[in-house]
Design an enzyme around this catalytic site. Structure first.
Site, PDB file in Angstrom:
ATOM      1  N   GLY A  14       6.167  -6.276   1.922  1.00 23.82           N
ATOM      2  CA  GLY A  14       5.282  -6.379   0.852  1.00 23.82           C
ATOM      3  C   GLY A  14       3.635  -5.536   1.293  1.00 23.82           C
ATOM      4  O   GLY A  14       2.745  -6.301   1.021  1.00 23.82           O
ATOM      5  N   SER A  15       3.921  -4.914   1.739  1.00 24.75           N
ATOM      6  CA  SER A  15       2.673  -4.787   2.072  1.00 24.75           C
ATOM      7  C   SER A  15       1.792  -4.374   1.215  1.00 24.75           C
ATOM      8  O   SER A  15       0.660  -4.395   0.726  1.00 24.75           O
ATOM      9  CB  SER A  15       2.580  -3.309   3.387  1.00 24.75           C
ATOM     10  OG  SER A  15       2.605  -1.812   3.429  1.00 24.75           O
ATOM     11  N   ASN A 110       5.963   3.637  -9.026  1.00 20.32           N
ATOM     12  CA  ASN A 110       7.084   3.701  -7.860  1.00 20.32           C
ATOM     13  C   ASN A 110       5.839   3.795  -7.485  1.00 20.32           C
ATOM     14  O   ASN A 110       4.975   5.104  -7.612  1.00 20.32           O
ATOM     15  CB  ASN A 110       8.327   3.672  -8.332  1.00 20.32           C
ATOM     16  CG  ASN A 110       9.164   3.562  -6.827  1.00 20.32           C
ATOM     17  OD1 ASN A 110       8.785   2.567  -6.348  1.00 20.32           O
ATOM     18  ND2 ASN A 110       9.529   4.298  -6.193  1.00 20.32           N
ATOM     19  N   HIS A 112       5.972   6.166  -3.542  1.00 24.69           N
ATOM     20  CA  HIS A 112       7.025   6.591  -1.989  1.00 24.69           C
ATOM     21  C   HIS A 112       6.304   7.660  -0.896  1.00 24.69           C
ATOM     22  O   HIS A 112       5.429   8.544  -1.482  1.00 24.69           O
ATOM     23  CB  HIS A 112       7.631   8.414  -3.061  1.00 24.69           C
ATOM     24  CG  HIS A 112       8.644   8.533  -2.313  1.00 24.69           C
ATOM     25  ND1 HIS A 112       9.975   7.862  -2.133  1.00 24.69           N
ATOM     26  CD2 HIS A 112       9.117   9.515  -1.179  1.00 24.69           C
ATOM     27  CE1 HIS A 112      11.016   8.491  -1.047  1.00 24.69           C
ATOM     28  NE2 HIS A 112      10.127   9.294  -0.634  1.00 24.69           N
TER      29      HIS A 112
END
Length: 208
Positions: A14-15, A110, A112
């Site tokens: 969860g950073s 999102n 990535h």
């Protein structure tokens, strides 16, 4: 103007979730607030961060549902009950189905750890190193039904050093992630991210 209500989906430590939350907490004028953490792995580190940050948690076990669609239908109900405006995936290790995509069309982001379309999927940093890439980076993109294949919103590159390993490269990638993602989330909450097919324009830039 009311702040946009964001749900962050996370499966791991969860950073990036914390980075997005902290950016909004630091700025009284933030256009968004993280109103919910959705976690598909009860016991993940993201849940501990959410409890510390005072963010409500919806922890679910997808395997307890008859299908991925049934799982997502339940999640969508929860999001609607909480008045969620858009979704931010942050280390969420599941491909989403049309159930979630249709309910939040063009409202799912999102991040990535590569310069997409290079090295999609798991272990992107390790993929880049194994391939001998000289440049790594971070991509923030819209989510579609594919694997890291949605329209690209923002990217930032960094050099791969000759002696880099995953243990040395990934922390430098995370520094970029924790700066870039909150900036994109802010721009999206301010309705400054325009999608036209594969082309995305961020009006006014990201201010980085």
């Amino acid at each position: 103007m009311a702040k946009k209500r964001v749900a962050v989906f996370a499966s791991g430590s969860g950073s990036n979730f914390e980075a997005v939350v902290s950016a909004s907490v630091r700025d009284a004028a933030s256009p968004y607030e993280v109103a919910l953490l959705v976690c598909d792995k009860p016991g993940a580190g993201a849940i501990e961060r959410a409890e510390r940050l005072g963010v409500p948690v919806y922890a679910v076990r997808p395997k307890s549902y008859a299908s991925r669609e049934a799982y997502e239908a339940d999640v969508v109900r929860e999001l609607r009950e909480r008045g969620i405006d858009f979704i931010v995936l942050a280390g969420y290790m599941r491909l989403v189905t049309s159930v979630l995509l249709d309910a939040f069309e063009n409202r799912i982001l999102n991040i990535h750890p590569s310069l997409l379309p290079a090295f999609p999927g798991l272990h992107a940093v390790e993929q880049a190193l194994a391939y001998g890439a000289k440049v790594a980076g971070v991509t923030v993109h819209f989510v579609d039904g594919g694997m890291d294949s949605g329209a690209i919103i923002a990217q930032e590159a960094l050099a791969v050093l000759p002696d880099d390993t995953a243990d040395t490269l990934y922390p430098r990638v995370q520094v970029i992630e924790h700066r870039l993602y909150p900036a994109v989330v802010r721009a999206f909450a301010e309705d400054r991210v325009r999608l036209d097919g594969r082309r995305v324009v961020v009006e006014g830039g990201l201010g980085l």
